[in-house]
Each structure stands twice: as structure tokens, then as C-alpha cells.
Design an enzyme around this catalytic site. Sequence first.
Site, mmCIF file in Angstrom:
data_model
loop_
_atom_site.group_PDB
_atom_site.id
_atom_site.type_symbol
_atom_site.label_atom_id
_atom_site.label_comp_id
_atom_site.label_asym_id
_atom_site.label_seq_id
_atom_site.Cartn_x
_atom_site.Cartn_y
_atom_site.Cartn_z
ATOM 1 N N GLU A 102 0.211 7.287 -13.576
ATOM 2 C CA GLU A 102 -0.597 6.196 -13.015
ATOM 3 C C GLU A 102 -0.720 6.428 -11.515
ATOM 4 O OE1 GLU A 102 1.033 2.238 -12.725
ATOM 5 O OE2 GLU A 102 -0.968 1.351 -12.586
ATOM 6 N N GLU A 107 2.603 6.409 -5.913
ATOM 7 C CA GLU A 107 2.203 5.435 -4.898
ATOM 8 C C GLU A 107 2.252 6.088 -3.527
ATOM 9 O OE1 GLU A 107 0.519 1.840 -4.889
ATOM 10 O OE2 GLU A 107 1.415 2.786 -3.125
ATOM 11 N N ASP A 156 -8.318 0.664 -4.436
ATOM 12 C CA ASP A 156 -8.816 -0.032 -3.236
ATOM 13 C C ASP A 156 -10.307 0.257 -3.035
ATOM 14 O OD1 ASP A 156 -6.283 -1.113 -2.262
ATOM 15 O OD2 ASP A 156 -5.732 0.973 -1.885
ATOM 16 N N LYS A 173 -15.408 -0.764 4.378
ATOM 17 C CA LYS A 173 -15.992 -0.293 5.647
ATOM 18 C C LYS A 173 -16.379 1.171 5.547
ATOM 19 C CE LYS A 173 -13.355 -3.013 8.948
ATOM 20 N NZ LYS A 173 -12.278 -2.878 9.904
HETATM 21 C C1 LIG Z 1 -5.520 -2.529 -4.986
HETATM 22 S S1 LIG Z 1 -3.934 -1.864 -5.310
HETATM 23 C C2 LIG Z 1 -3.825 -1.876 -7.086
HETATM 24 C C3 LIG Z 1 -2.414 -1.705 -7.573
HETATM 25 C C4 LIG Z 1 -2.267 -1.611 -9.104
HETATM 26 N N1 LIG Z 1 -2.937 -0.434 -9.628
HETATM 27 C C5 LIG Z 1 -2.790 -2.833 -9.778
HETATM 28 O O1 LIG Z 1 -3.841 -2.742 -10.467
HETATM 29 O O2 LIG Z 1 -2.155 -3.901 -9.648
HETATM 30 C C6 LIG Z 1 -4.175 -0.117 -4.991
HETATM 31 C C7 LIG Z 1 -2.867 0.641 -4.863
HETATM 32 O O3 LIG Z 1 -3.155 2.041 -4.770
HETATM 33 C C8 LIG Z 1 -2.317 2.603 -3.772
HETATM 34 N N2 LIG Z 1 -3.014 3.791 -3.260
HETATM 35 C C9 LIG Z 1 -4.108 3.820 -2.470
HETATM 36 N N3 LIG Z 1 -4.491 5.085 -2.236
HETATM 37 C C10 LIG Z 1 -3.622 5.878 -2.916
HETATM 38 C C11 LIG Z 1 -3.492 7.280 -3.052
HETATM 39 N N4 LIG Z 1 -4.333 8.119 -2.441
HETATM 40 N N5 LIG Z 1 -2.483 7.760 -3.819
HETATM 41 C C12 LIG Z 1 -1.609 6.909 -4.422
HETATM 42 N N6 LIG Z 1 -1.679 5.566 -4.299
HETATM 43 C C13 LIG Z 1 -2.674 5.051 -3.577
HETATM 44 C C14 LIG Z 1 -2.152 1.506 -2.745
HETATM 45 O O4 LIG Z 1 -1.004 1.695 -1.951
HETATM 46 C C15 LIG Z 1 -2.051 0.270 -3.635
HETATM 47 O O5 LIG Z 1 -0.723 0.008 -4.027
#
Ligand SMILES: C[S@@+](CC[C@H](N)C(=O)[O-])C[C@H]1O[C@@H](n2cnc3c(N)ncnc32)[C@H](O)[C@@H]1O
Length: 207
Positions: free
Chosen positions: A40, A65, A115, A119
Site C-alpha cells: 500500500e 509512507e 493527495d 496548487k
Molecule cells: C491523503 S492521505 C491518505 C492516507 C490513506 N491512504 C487513507 O486513504 O486514509 C495520503 C498519504 O500518502 C502519503 N504520501 C504522499 N506522497 C507519498 C509518497 N510519494 N510515497 C509514500 N507516501 C506518500 C502522505 O504522507 C499521506 O499519509
Amino acid sequence: MRSELLLPTHALDGWLIPEPLEGMHLNIQALTHGRPLEIEIGSGKGQFLLDACQRRPEVQFLGCEVKKLQAGFVASRVAKRGLRNGCAMRTDGLRLLQELLPPASIAAVHLYFPDPWWKRSHWKRRIYTPELFQAAAKVLVRGGVFHTATDVPHVAALIDAAAAASGRFFPGPVEPEAPDAPRSNFHTKALAKGHIIERRRFLLCES
Ligand SMILES: C[S@@+](CC[C@H](N)C(=O)[O-])C[C@H]1O[C@@H](n2cnc3c(N)ncnc32)[C@H](O)[C@@H]1O
């Protein structure tokens, strides 16, 4: 996220996996003990990973993460429940696929509620790119699946475009979600707000 919610490092052995050094691959056999591996990307607070570990004990799950505190938190949650088929790593999702996993080593990728990075100056941080899907195609086994979900229609469209541009996946049928299916924290929040959730299941093309 509060650091006191994390178990100490010595209690996370086997649950918080150190990021391999430059040029090294993950030791898949040591990680999975022969179970299929699913990863994941962006586990957040780890609810999907926890649910998935409990519902599918025959599978090994690795949550990745980019944020160190989140990775430690996810590993701590899995460890506190004594789940042996789940673990977490602090690393970037694209790096995990491009550099850390050996070819044809995983059965599925899960990317939930990435995410949006609205922007323009932040677009380069978006993870749903053709490069991500190309990298996934190399590490997925034959018959591998890339699962995604989002409640942002624009992100769903970008995910579709990235998968198509990679030339390595085609959209598969998405079955209605089972009431007890594993759900991420953002998924539960989006449902509570009445948002429409766009789920995808991309199937790896035969090469
Ligand atoms: C909007 S949150 C969603 C978290 C989870 N997947 C959920 O649905 O509840 C996006 C997560 O992706 C992580 N993230 C963002 N860019 C990432 C990357 N390049 N590699 C790993 N994790 C990443 C962020 O730190 C954040 O915890």
C-alpha cells in the site's frame, strides 16, 4: 500524529522495516515467508493495512509512507495487534517500486486517497503518474492488480490517464464494495461526508 502513540524501535522489529540502502533490494523471502506480497502506497494512519491483514492472513502486506511518524504509527498499530502478516516502511512510493522491489515480486498495489496537490507548483508531488504505473508493471507478477480509490473526481481522471499512458494496464471490472471490505481512514471519512468514491482496478497487460 503524536509520537507517544508509537512503540519504541526495539519493539517494532519485523514490523517497521528499514529502508534498504542505495542499490539494495528488499529481501522478499525474509519479509513474506512465501506469502504473496501486496503493498500500500501512502498508508496514512494505517486502517486499510490493519483491516486487510486481519481479513486476509494468507497475504503479506507492506505499507509504505513518506512520513516517518506515520510509518512508525502504522507499524505500531500492526505490532500492538500482534499481526505477523503486516509491516510498514518509511520510504517514497515511487522509490519502493522503482528501486527497492525486485522484478515480479508483488501481487498487488493499493493506492487510496492520494493527495490531490491542487496548487500548480505542487503538481510535481502527485504520485499518480505514468512512471508510477510503469514501475508497478515491472514489480507486479503476471495477473497483478493495481487498486485505487479517491473521492476527488479530478484525481480519478488523472489516475485513469496515468494508467492508460503507461501502456501497461487496462481497467478491469470493479465489483460493488463488500460491507466488510478493508477501508482506509480517508475512505471512512469520505463516506461519512456523503462523497462519491471512485474505485478502480487496473489489470496488468500480458507482455
Ligand atoms: C491523503 S492521505 C491518505 C492516507 C490513506 N491512504 C487513507 O486513504 O486514509 C495520503 C498519504 O500518502 C502519503 N504520501 C504522499 N506522497 C507519498 C509518497 N510519494 N510515497 C509514500 N507516501 C506518500 C502522505 O504522507 C499521506 O499519509
